[in-house]
Design a protein around this motif. Structure first.
Motif, short mmCIF file in Angstrom:
data_model
loop_
_atom_site.label_atom_id
_atom_site.label_comp_id
_atom_site.label_asym_id
_atom_site.label_seq_id
_atom_site.Cartn_x
_atom_site.Cartn_y
_atom_site.Cartn_z
N ASP A 111 -35.28 31.37 13.03
CA ASP A 111 -35.72 30.46 14.08
C ASP A 111 -35.60 29.00 13.67
O ASP A 111 -35.79 28.10 14.49
CB ASP A 111 -37.19 30.73 14.44
CG ASP A 111 -37.30 31.87 15.43
OD1 ASP A 111 -36.26 32.26 15.98
OD2 ASP A 111 -38.43 32.36 15.64
N ASN A 112 -35.34 28.75 12.37
CA ASN A 112 -35.34 27.36 11.88
C ASN A 112 -33.94 26.77 11.88
O ASN A 112 -32.99 27.40 11.43
CB ASN A 112 -35.92 27.29 10.47
CG ASN A 112 -37.40 27.60 10.48
OD1 ASN A 112 -38.15 27.03 11.25
ND2 ASN A 112 -37.81 28.54 9.65
N PHE A 113 -33.87 25.56 12.37
CA PHE A 113 -32.59 24.86 12.45
C PHE A 113 -32.79 23.45 11.92
O PHE A 113 -33.62 22.70 12.42
CB PHE A 113 -32.17 24.80 13.93
CG PHE A 113 -30.69 24.62 14.12
CD1 PHE A 113 -29.97 23.70 13.39
CD2 PHE A 113 -30.00 25.37 15.06
CE1 PHE A 113 -28.63 23.53 13.57
CE2 PHE A 113 -28.65 25.22 15.26
CZ PHE A 113 -27.95 24.28 14.51
N HIS B 131 -35.92 18.97 11.18
CA HIS B 131 -35.92 20.08 12.13
C HIS B 131 -35.31 19.60 13.43
O HIS B 131 -35.65 18.52 13.90
CB HIS B 131 -37.36 20.52 12.41
CG HIS B 131 -37.78 21.68 11.60
ND1 HIS B 131 -37.45 22.97 11.93
CD2 HIS B 131 -38.49 21.76 10.46
CE1 HIS B 131 -37.96 23.79 11.03
NE2 HIS B 131 -38.60 23.09 10.12
N ILE B 132 -34.43 20.37 14.00
CA ILE B 132 -33.93 19.96 15.31
C ILE B 132 -34.27 21.05 16.33
O ILE B 132 -34.39 22.22 15.98
CB ILE B 132 -32.42 19.61 15.31
CG1 ILE B 132 -31.58 20.75 14.75
CG2 ILE B 132 -32.16 18.34 14.55
CD1 ILE B 132 -30.09 20.48 14.85
N ASN B 133 -34.42 20.61 17.55
CA ASN B 133 -34.77 21.55 18.62
C ASN B 133 -33.50 22.17 19.20
O ASN B 133 -32.41 21.64 19.06
CB ASN B 133 -35.52 20.83 19.73
CG ASN B 133 -36.92 20.50 19.30
OD1 ASN B 133 -37.65 21.37 18.82
ND2 ASN B 133 -37.29 19.25 19.41
N ARG B 134 -33.71 23.26 19.88
CA ARG B 134 -32.56 24.00 20.41
C ARG B 134 -31.78 23.24 21.48
O ARG B 134 -30.63 23.53 21.74
CB ARG B 134 -33.01 25.37 20.92
CG ARG B 134 -34.00 25.33 22.05
CD ARG B 134 -34.74 26.63 22.17
NE ARG B 134 -33.88 27.73 22.59
CZ ARG B 134 -33.60 28.02 23.85
NH1 ARG B 134 -34.07 27.25 24.82
NH2 ARG B 134 -32.85 29.05 24.15
N ASP B 135 -32.42 22.23 22.10
CA ASP B 135 -31.70 21.50 23.13
C ASP B 135 -31.17 20.15 22.66
O ASP B 135 -30.71 19.34 23.45
CB ASP B 135 -32.57 21.33 24.38
CG ASP B 135 -33.87 20.63 24.10
OD1 ASP B 135 -34.09 20.27 22.93
OD2 ASP B 135 -34.65 20.44 25.03
N GLU C 263 -28.96 25.41 20.77
CA GLU C 263 -29.05 26.71 21.45
C GLU C 263 -27.69 27.40 21.58
O GLU C 263 -27.60 28.60 21.75
CB GLU C 263 -29.73 26.58 22.81
CG GLU C 263 -28.98 25.75 23.80
CD GLU C 263 -29.82 25.49 25.05
OE1 GLU C 263 -30.33 26.45 25.62
OE2 GLU C 263 -29.94 24.32 25.43
N ASN D 117 -32.01 32.18 34.55
CA ASN D 117 -31.67 30.80 34.94
C ASN D 117 -31.58 29.85 33.75
O ASN D 117 -31.52 28.66 33.93
CB ASN D 117 -32.66 30.27 35.98
CG ASN D 117 -34.05 30.08 35.40
OD1 ASN D 117 -34.30 30.42 34.24
ND2 ASN D 117 -34.95 29.55 36.19
N ASN D 118 -31.59 30.42 32.53
CA ASN D 118 -31.52 29.53 31.37
C ASN D 118 -30.20 29.67 30.61
O ASN D 118 -30.14 29.42 29.41
CB ASN D 118 -32.71 29.77 30.44
CG ASN D 118 -32.76 31.19 29.94
OD1 ASN D 118 -31.98 32.03 30.40
ND2 ASN D 118 -33.65 31.48 29.02
N VAL D 119 -29.19 30.12 31.30
CA VAL D 119 -27.88 30.28 30.68
C VAL D 119 -27.04 29.04 30.99
O VAL D 119 -27.04 28.56 32.12
CB VAL D 119 -27.18 31.55 31.22
CG1 VAL D 119 -25.82 31.73 30.57
CG2 VAL D 119 -28.05 32.76 30.96
N LYS D 120 -26.38 28.52 29.99
CA LYS D 120 -25.69 27.23 30.13
C LYS D 120 -24.69 27.22 31.29
O LYS D 120 -24.68 26.30 32.10
CB LYS D 120 -24.99 26.90 28.82
CG LYS D 120 -24.48 25.49 28.76
CD LYS D 120 -24.12 25.12 27.34
CE LYS D 120 -23.79 23.65 27.23
NZ LYS D 120 -23.65 23.24 25.83
#
Lengths: 252, 569
Positions: A92-94, A106-110, A121, A162-165
């Protein structure tokens, strides 16, 4: 389109199989099996990015990936200004590593990766069959077309959630072995946003790996990226590689 | 008293030359003080009411989901607005801030845009912008699809004129790629350089394009009558925003049940294991874990592996949600006061359903006892921070936590626009220090002149005493003279200051520097507030009267004979 394009393309490693059951779900499963990397991969990647009014930019990187524990590492090797910077994902860590400050963040998925249109993501391991469903259940869901001189199956899929790019995609896969040849990605309002061409595959250790692909930005005409893969290896990657220390040491 | 007033006014005229000089000095001090305070007030007004208001508001309530710090999503907007109104005083406005970075393609040119949603009434917006092409009224015309107001520099760069179409690409709040076509109805010139990069669409249009539902919105920003009260007001609001667990409450097999998500961090899960004992099946941190209480399981013949179909009503729309859970364990409360119809599920098993169709708030709430803090709330309320450093640290920590539920943050301009707030404070200190120094120098001159004036009139004082005037009357006479002198001079100074500021604000400043952020429509901006002016004038008059009191008292209390004998030589 840079890193994301590479991620999409480089995972297309496959021991090709003949397609027998011609249904959209079976073709999607075939693509998933193509994308699922059961071993490790190390490769040099070169992305030649052409942007309108900005000229051409070449981005080089070293890419290591291991799907068993959802880990990958990108180390930038060019251009000079990016050299030594990197990205590390473990579960889960990026993290993003900046060579100049020697810091991990740390960066977020978006969040955008390296100033590109790719976000964290895009690197998450997701299966096509989990995200998409066939656009049609009717027998004409799959069309036979010829792409260049290669016979291909063409089919359309729609996002389940509804969360697919890209809420809509159209694929062309080879009739003989199921390798993707072309992919179109559409926005929520139905506008064609991108076309991906998988131009050639190389055989490495009984796997086919896409080693040249073209990504065309259909929204902003004139933007395109060519991806080339070299020095591909499927050898086991040592555990010590997917660590912060390893990434930090590379830039010393 | 009337005679004393008449005499003091007559004396002012009689000593024309001296009083004119003294009055000019007081008027100059007044001019300096009023100009400086108006200039600083102008900058403060520009920063707080033209820049910060558009950036963050004075207080901002940010609610994000799934670790995203890019978009804010208030699912139940009206409920949050009601909470704000109940807990914040002196609200000028609560505004919905829906904005997005987009890529726009104009006529052969493309560029990045900041697209901001505007409410239907744009009269307030037009106080900040001047329409230079097109008609702002078209923005409210329902016949025009996706009307857009664009700033002049951006329109120029994208080669857009009114009625041209702009294609935009953006990412929705759910992360989907989205495109839209906007029609330029007006090109505007902003009064502030800061706003040059922005473009505007109808709030409802932008929300739809971004994927918000009608009852959802982005950041909620509170504009206060007094921006300086923002930190205290935010603290008060923060105390009232704790969230109950994110219950999905509905019916299952004819019974009312409450499904709560247990938090997925190991420490909290360990506490959960101390509150309940699993008597059948397993309870792990697996994303599939669903635990049902033994009394409920016995009553409804539920076993490990049973499917539990739950039907629940949506809170904000007339829809029904369905959720099917597979039981992995049956528990018995170790501690008392826990309701029997509570189903405990891994938070990730319920949160996407929870936010997809916000369930009705359960009434009554089930007994929770020891479970109260172990269940995931609709939002996790972040601690208040009071500096930008604390705010930055909080966000870094948030990145590590990777919370899956909503995260609510109450912030003020002090944290989010700290550079501007600090700059404003520093500018105030520098300006007031300089003005105070200048004023002290002027004041010393005034006091000295008053002393000399009174000293020169010592024999006159003796004469007045000789013809029967009392000491107190003489003291009053001199103080009144100073009072009238200060009053007339400061009024003259006020008029001069207004003319001076008017003149300065007519000079156009066209150079492009970062300091242009303080300009309004390329001109200096002075905010002359009558309250501040009255305080300034009172200050000057009082200081002058105090300065004249001591020499006047000394003169008034001289013996009559001594005063008459007084000689300047």
């Amino acid at each position: 389109m840079t890193i994301k394009s590479f991620v999409l393309a480089s995972v297309l490693t496959v021991a090709p199989v003949a397609i027998s059951a011609q249904t959209v779900p079976s073709l999607m499963q075939q693509i998933d099996s193509v994308m699922e990397l059961k071993s490790n991969i190390t490769a040099k990647v070169e992305l030649t990015q052409q942007r309108v009014n900005q000229g051409t930019r070449v981005i080089e990187m070293m890419y290591r990936r291991r799907d068993t524990d959802d880990a990958f590492m990108i180390v930038m090797t060019g251009p000079e200004v990016e050299k030594g910077n990197g990205y590390l994902k473990m579960g889960d860590n990026f993290w993003m590593y900046r060579k100049n400050t020697r810091t991990f963040q740390h960066i977020n998925r978006d969040e955008s990766i390296g100033g590109t249109d790719a976000s964290a993501e895009d690197f998450e391991q997701k299966k096509l069959v989990e995200l998409y469903k066939p656009a049609k259940d009717t027998p004409d869901a799959i069309k036979k077309e010829t792409l260049g001189k290669i016979p291909a199956y063409k089919f359309e899929i729609r996002a389940k959630a509804n969360n697919v790019k890209y809420p809509k995609k159209i694929y062309w896969v080879r009739q003989d072995n199921g390798l993707p040849l072309k992919e179109e990605a559409y926005s929520l309002s139905g506008t064609l946003m991108a076309t991906h061409y998988y131009l050639s595959y190389a055989s490495v250790d009984n796997h086919y790996i896409v080693n040249r692909a073209l990504f065309i930005d259909e929204f902003e005409k004139g933007n395109k990226t060519v991806m080339s893969l070299s020095d591909v290896s499927l050898r086991l990657i040592d555990n010590s590689v997917f660590t912060k220390a390893y990434l930090e040491n590379l830039s010393k | 008293m009337k005679t004393i007033i008449r005499l003091s006014l007559r004396n002012l005229i009689r000593q024309k030359q001296k009083n004119l000089l003294l009055g000019a000095a007081i008027a100059f001090g007044t001019l300096t003080l009023i100009t400086a305070t108006s200039f600083v007030n102008g900058i403060t007004d520009t920063l707080f009411n033209r820049v910060i208001v558009y950036m963050t508001g004075h207080i901002e309530i940010h609610l994000s989901e799934n670790g995203s710090q890019y978009y804010s999503i208030h699912r139940d907007t009206d409920r949050m607005k009601a909470l704000i109104r109940q807990n914040v005083t002196g609200i000028k406005q609560i505004q919905e801030n829906v904005s997005v970075f987009a890529r726009g393609i104009g006529n052969g040119k493309s560029d990045n845009l900041i697209l901001i949603g505007l409410p239907p009434d744009i009269s307030q917006f037009l106080t900040q912008f001047k329409v230079i092409e097109g008609n702002a009224k078209d923005f409210s015309n329902p016949a025009i699809e996706n009307p857009m107001i664009i700033s002049e520099p951006k329109a120029k760069h994208l080669r857009l004129k009114t009625n041209d179409l702009l294609r935009i690409r953006l990412r929705t709040i759910n992360g989907q790629q989205q495109t839209a076509v906007m029609r330029v109805v007006a090109i505007v010139k902003s009064t502030n350089m800061f706003l040059d990069a922005t473009s505007y669409g109808r709030l409802s249009d932008i929300k739809t394009i971004m994927g918000y539902r009608p009852y959802e919105t982005g950041n909620l920003q509170v504009i206060l009558n007094d921006p300086m009260t923002a930190p205290a007001q935010a603290d008060h609001l923060h105390n009232a925003l704790d969230s109950p667990p994110a219950w999905i409450s509905g019916t299952m097999d004819g019974a009312t049940v409450w499904v709560g998500g247990f938090k997925r961090d190991p420490a909290t899960f360990a506490q959960l294991r101390q509150a309940v004992r699993v008597v059948s099946g397993t309870a792990t941190l697996s994303k599939k874990t669903v635990l049902v209480s033994r009394p409920f399981a016995d009553a409804h013949n539920i076993r490990v592996g049973s499917a539990l179909p739950l039907t629940y009503a949506a809170r904000l729309e007339s829809a029904t949600g369905n959720l099917t859970l597979i039981v992995t364990g049956i528990y018995e409360p170790i501690v008392q006061d826990i309701g029997t119809n509570i189903i405990l599920a891994h938070e990730e098993l319920i949160l996407s359903d929870y936010y997809r169709l916000l369930p009705k708030l359960p009434t009554p709430l089930p007994k929770l006892g020891a479970l109260a803090n172990l269940l995931v709330p609709e939002w996790t309320l972040l601690d208040r921070t009071h500096t930008s450093e604390e705010f930055k640290k909080k966000n870094q920590e948030l990145g590590r936590l990777k919370l899956k539920n909503g995260v609510l943050d109450v912030r003020t301009m002090v944290e989010t626009a700290s550079t501007i707030v600090t700059f404003d404070a520093a500018l105030r200190i520098i300006t007031y220090s300089a003005v105070t120094l200048l004023f002290i120098i002027i004041l010393i001159g005034i006091v000295n002149s008053l002393r000399m004036n009174i000293r020169e009139r010592t024999r006159e004082i003796g004469t007045m005493r000789a013809i029967g005037m009392h000491q107190r009357q003489i003291l009053s006479l001199f103080i009144l003279e100073s009072f009238f002198l200060a009053l007339f001079a400061s009024i003259a100074g006020l008029i001069a200051a207004l003319l001076f500021m008017g003149g300065l604000s007519l000079i156009p400043i066209t150079s492009q520097t970062p300091l242009n952020i303080f300009l309004v429509d390329h001109h200096l901006f002075f905010l002359a507030q009558w309250g501040t002016i009255l305080i300034n004038l009172s200050f000057i008059v009082i200081i002058t009267v105090i300065a004249s009191y001591f020499p006047a008292r000394n003169a008034a209390y001289l013996e009559c004979a001594d005063a008459l004998r007084h000689s300047e030589g």
